[in-house]
Design an enzyme around this catalytic site. Structure first.
Site, PDB file in Angstrom:
ATOM      1  N   HIS A 149      -5.059  -3.683  10.625  1.00 28.62           N
ATOM      2  CA  HIS A 149      -5.406  -4.315   9.340  1.00 28.62           C
ATOM      3  C   HIS A 149      -6.192  -5.623   9.503  1.00 28.62           C
ATOM      4  CE1 HIS A 149      -2.735  -1.293   7.791  1.00 28.62           C
ATOM      5  NE2 HIS A 149      -1.692  -1.838   8.343  1.00 28.62           N
ATOM      6  N   ASN A 187       0.812  -1.221   0.000  1.00 27.38           N
ATOM      7  CA  ASN A 187       0.000   0.000   0.000  1.00 27.38           C
ATOM      8  C   ASN A 187       0.843   1.266   0.000  1.00 27.38           C
ATOM      9  OD1 ASN A 187       0.449  -1.106   2.791  1.00 27.38           O
ATOM     10  ND2 ASN A 187      -0.347   0.918   3.364  1.00 27.38           N
TER      11      ASN A 187
END
Length: 547
Positions: A379, A287
């Protein structure tokens, strides 16, 4: 009589040899647990919450990140693999980057991209020409600085022999601007008896003093290949003026676009050159490589700076591709590009898996950045939609091991499929703690008061919502377990890297090395054992079959 004594002596010698070998087998396969003995009772290793090592970025004044070439001499030299042993890529950068208001991109056509290589450093008898490019990172907002890279070169070497040391130098001989001579070793030929000695696996590396410790430990293990499972330079923790922070959104909440400081990529390339100019590096995007800029363009640095065996493996993307390393077939998947069953990536994955011959490459290893099976709050179940789309096909084709990063902690699973213990499921290993400057993941979702709100969990870039409450098992009706889940075998918050040593068609030794330990110590170690007779997989499909 003499011959009888000789026979007895030989017999004793053979028995002694057999006992010696048996003791060695007990030492190797007895003291170190194997997955066949599992599933194991979940283990959590506690760590002082204040421990972060030295999570401070190297400054641009550090000699390891400074430019030490002149003119258009090559720098940031690296080697990566093609789809098989007979080919490899050499990449480098020439010329200086520019950052500011009035940048003038360099012209790649003004330089040639040549690599001279051979099996002797005195006789580089092969010459091959490649391609070059530059990329820009542009921001359409007043006050933000734009960036243009040096000239990036990628050259593919072909006709290589397996498991062979090659010497090479790169650059443009017409200037002249050539590098020193470097060397690397090719992978073994694909086959059930051939494997690299050691494969290093690291994630979320960054460029901190922790990173330097991780890389130092990694080098001491003398790997033949390095897998970086996403999040490379962390240039996106900076504003374009070079001001950085541990948390971008916390420190810079009002910026009109998520800025980056692209020179951090150049610093990273310089720091890593002593390793990756000699040991092939294979990278998959994370990311932190998104790096949005003008025109909604993303992943410019990632897609430009590294060479990928995309074309060789039938992919049209830098986000997903595959390659062989001896008897291992690696599949690198993209979590930040469409992965649903109608998407190009899924169709490619289906084709690639169907072509794998387990008689040639018995081991099947998959890699992508964010983990499906993580028990940390950070996450937690973030890419559940990817798991829903892809887990079944990976299980169907018998993927043995999955490597992930993203979560800044270490975690190894029992064999699992669809959140259920399954002796034929993959072992999932998260190594997202290579050394970056963001905070280490410490909180577990199964601890009281830590279970996140489901609506906050989906990945913000890919979107979608697939993470519902569990429908069966000990956590039925809940979004989180109330204890460490059965599928989580071992977890701890520490910086480090892992080493995979595939011994034969059925046994692979996995070792987790923590930065705080001595170089020869292991934080976690297990033999991952394939059981093809127990877990049959889909057979190879003829290449003439269309999907």
């Amino acid at each position: 009589m003499q011959s009888l004594e000789m026979a007895l002596l030989k017999g004793r010698a053979l028995v002694g040899l057999a006992v010696f070998l048996l003791l060695n087998l007990v030492q190797v396969y007895g003291r170190i647990p194997t997955t066949v003995e599992g599933p194991f009772k979940p283990v959590t290793v506690d760590l002082d919450k204040s421990f972060r090592g030295n999570a401070i970025d190297l400054p641009d004044t550090d000699h390891r990140v400074q430019r030490n070439v002149v003119g258009f001499e090559p720098e940031q030299i690296s080697v990566s693999l093609s789809s098989d042993y007979d080919s490899a890529w050499v990449s480098w950068i020439t010329g200086e980057f520019q950052i500011g208001d009035n940048i003038k991109p360099l012209n790649p056509k003004t330089l040639k991209s040549f690599v001279y290589y051979g099996k002797s450093n005195l006789f580089l008898n092969h010459k091959v020409k490649g391609d070059s490019l530059i990329y820009n990172q542009l921001y359409p907002f007043e006050g933000l600085q734009n960036y243009t890279s040096g000239i990036i070169h990628h050259v593919q070497l072909t006709g290589l022999e397996p498991n062979t040391e090659y010497y090479y130098r790169c650059g443009d001989p017409s200037i002249p601007a050539m590098s020193d001579i470097y060397q690397f070793r090719t992978m073994p030929a694909s086959g059930p008896k051939n494997y690299p000695n050691r494969i290093a696996v690291v994630g979320d590396l960054g460029l901190t003093y922790n990173t330097t410790s991780t890389v130092s430990h990694l080098i001491s293990n003398q790997p033949d290949l390095v897998l970086l499972v996403g999040d490379v330079s962390y240039a996106n923790l900076y504003l374009t003026n070079g001001t950085g922070a541990d948390c971008y959104s916390c420190s810079f909440p009002d910026t009109p676009i998520h800025e980056t400081y692209q020179p951090r990529w150049d610093y990273w390339g310089r720091f890593m050159q002593p390793l990756v100019s000699k040991v092939p590096l294979m990278v998959v995007e994370g990311n932190h490589e998104i790096e949005e800029q003008v025109g909604n363009r993303t992943f410019a640095a990632y897609s430009s700076r590294f060479a990928f065996p995309s074309k060789e493996s039938g992919s049209l993307s830098t986000f997903y591709f595959s390659f062989n390393a001896g008897g291992i077939h690696f599949i690198m998947l993209g979590a930040y590009v469409a992965y649903n069953k109608s998407a190009d990536q899924y169709k490619w994955l289906k084709r690639d898996l169907a072509k794998v011959d387990r008689k040639v490459t018995p081991w099947l290893v998959a890699t992508w950045h964010p983990p499906w099976y993580s028990t940390y709050v950070a996450h937690y179940r973030e890419v559940e939609c990817m798991r829903v789309e892809m887990e079944e096909i990976l299980y169907k084709y018998g993927v043995d091991i999955v490597f992930n990063g993203h979560v800044h902690a270490y975690e190894r699973s029992n064999r699992v499929y669809n959140y259920t213990l399954d002796p034929c499921g993959p072992v999932y290993i998260a190594v997202g703690d290579g050394g970056n400057r963001e905070k280490m993941a410490i909180k577990h979702a199964d601890e009281p008061g830590n279970c996140p709100d489901p609506s906050t969990t989906p990945d913000s870039y890919m979107g979608g919502f697939c993470a519902y409450n569990f429908t069966s098992g000990p956590a039925a009706g809940k979004f989180c377990w109330d204890r460490q889940p059965d599928y989580s075998a071992y977890r701890e918050s520490s910086f480090g890297h892992g080493i995979l040593e595939v011994k034969n068609e059925t046994h692979a030794l996995w070792t987790w090395h923590r930065n705080q330990d001595m170089y020869n110590e292991a934080g976690d170690q297990i033999y991952i054992v394939r059981q093809p007779e127990r877990c049959p997989v889909e057979p190879k499909v003829s290449s003439s079959v269309e999907f």
